[in-house]
Design a protein around this motif. Structure first.
Motif, PDB file in Angstrom:
ATOM      1  N   PHE A 141       0.827  -1.198   0.000  1.00  0.00           N
ATOM      2  CA  PHE A 141       0.000   0.000   0.000  1.00  0.00           C
ATOM      3  C   PHE A 141       0.866   1.254   0.000  1.00  0.00           C
ATOM      4  N   TYR A 142       2.043   1.137   0.601  1.00  0.00           N
ATOM      5  CA  TYR A 142       2.951   2.280   0.691  1.00  0.00           C
ATOM      6  C   TYR A 142       4.344   1.722   0.921  1.00  0.00           C
ATOM      7  N   SER A 143       5.344   2.428   0.447  1.00  0.00           N
ATOM      8  CA  SER A 143       6.704   1.909   0.603  1.00  0.00           C
ATOM      9  C   SER A 143       7.644   2.989   1.136  1.00  0.00           C
ATOM     10  N   GLU A 144       8.707   2.500   1.728  1.00  0.00           N
ATOM     11  CA  GLU A 144       9.785   3.379   2.206  1.00  0.00           C
ATOM     12  C   GLU A 144      10.299   4.215   1.030  1.00  0.00           C
TER      13      GLU A 144
ATOM     14  N   LEU B  94       1.343  19.453   0.758  1.00  0.00           N
ATOM     15  CA  LEU B  94      -0.002  18.891   0.803  1.00  0.00           C
ATOM     16  C   LEU B  94      -0.062  17.564   0.046  1.00  0.00           C
ATOM     17  N   ASN B  95       0.629  17.483  -1.083  1.00  0.00           N
ATOM     18  CA  ASN B  95       0.658  16.237  -1.851  1.00  0.00           C
ATOM     19  C   ASN B  95       1.326  15.114  -1.062  1.00  0.00           C
ATOM     20  N   LEU B  96       2.381  15.469  -0.336  1.00  0.00           N
ATOM     21  CA  LEU B  96       3.051  14.499   0.531  1.00  0.00           C
ATOM     22  C   LEU B  96       2.046  13.951   1.545  1.00  0.00           C
ATOM     23  N   GLN B  97       1.300  14.839   2.162  1.00  0.00           N
ATOM     24  CA  GLN B  97       0.293  14.458   3.158  1.00  0.00           C
ATOM     25  C   GLN B  97      -0.838  13.659   2.514  1.00  0.00           C
TER      26      GLN B  97
ATOM     27  N   ILE C 230       6.893   4.026   8.442  1.00  0.00           N
ATOM     28  CA  ILE C 230       7.609   4.702   7.357  1.00  0.00           C
ATOM     29  C   ILE C 230       7.461   6.217   7.505  1.00  0.00           C
ATOM     30  N   VAL C 231       6.223   6.676   7.655  1.00  0.00           N
ATOM     31  CA  VAL C 231       5.921   8.110   7.577  1.00  0.00           C
ATOM     32  C   VAL C 231       6.314   8.872   8.847  1.00  0.00           C
ATOM     33  N   LEU C 232       6.188   8.233   9.998  1.00  0.00           N
ATOM     34  CA  LEU C 232       6.479   8.948  11.239  1.00  0.00           C
ATOM     35  C   LEU C 232       7.902   8.721  11.741  1.00  0.00           C
ATOM     36  N   GLY C 233       8.706   8.010  10.949  1.00  0.00           N
ATOM     37  CA  GLY C 233      10.105   7.811  11.323  1.00  0.00           C
ATOM     38  C   GLY C 233      10.882   9.114  11.215  1.00  0.00           C
TER      39      GLY C 233
ATOM     40  N   SER D  39       0.176  16.178  11.353  1.00  0.00           N
ATOM     41  CA  SER D  39      -1.176  16.130  10.790  1.00  0.00           C
ATOM     42  C   SER D  39      -1.626  14.690  10.551  1.00  0.00           C
ATOM     43  N   LEU D  40      -0.679  13.843  10.168  1.00  0.00           N
ATOM     44  CA  LEU D  40      -1.018  12.466   9.810  1.00  0.00           C
ATOM     45  C   LEU D  40      -1.197  11.546  11.014  1.00  0.00           C
TER      46      LEU D  40
END
Length: 192
Positions: free
Chosen positions: A8-11, A38-41, A75-78, A97-98
């Protein structure tokens, strides 16, 4: 389904966004910089929306869905490797935000949508809890609002207008991305 359920999502995907932020001049007042952030989010919110949709469609068991959400969270909060302090602060804002998006998705998978109020009710309770410096409670209320958004309730961004800037307004920003992702879970192209 365009993604196999294991991806669904990758490093690599996250790192591509981070590399792009490193390489560009970032000015939060500039529209293209703001759009990049914003696109990143949104890209992360779309991955979460796809996991929840796969769970709702019976393609993932609850345990698998929670594991997938946790994988994206890791991945995202690292820790992000960006030397520019201003860019690091901006990415940290996206990560903040995430946080609520992850909690909302987990709450939804684990227990379904909240039952005792509206999105605005829960976000009001979150703001009150934040004002009392009860941040865990604030996050809990915001996540409950998120479960309703996943379930199809509307988030009216006017809710945020009367709030003092803080964690709850950051989380509302993330929930807005989640709402967009739930209604149109199309991948954000990295070259836009």
């Amino acid at each position: 389904m365009s993604n196999p359920p294991t991806e669904f999502y990758s490093e690599e995907r996250w790192q591509n966004w981070i590399d792009r932020i490193k390489d560009e001049e970032i000015d939060p007042e500039d529209e293209s910089s703001a759009r990049l952030l914003l696109n990143l989010q949104d890209d992360t919110a779309i991955a979460i929306a796809k996991i929840v949709a796969a769970y709702d469609d019976g393609e993932l068991e609850a345990e698998q869905a929670l594991s997938e959400i946790d994988d994206v969270r890791e991945i995202v909060l690292g820790e992000v490797d960006i030397e520019d302090e201003e860019k690091l602060i901006l990415v940290d804002g996206v990560q903040t935000s995430l946080v609520c998006v992850f909690f909302a998705a987990e709450e939804y998978v684990a227990g379904g949508p909240a039952e005792d109020g509206s999105v605005a009710d829960y976000l009001g309770a979150a703001a009150d809890a934040e004002a009392e410096e009860e941040l865990d409670a604030a996050l809990g209320y915001a996540a409950q609002a998120g479960t309703l958004i996943v379930d199809g309730e509307e988030l009216d961004m006017e809710v945020a207008e009367g709030l003092e800037y803080g964690l709850v307004t950051e989380w509302i920003n993330g929930l807005d991305s989640l709402q967009s992702a739930m209604s149109d879970p199309e991948v954000v192209e990295e070259d836009e």
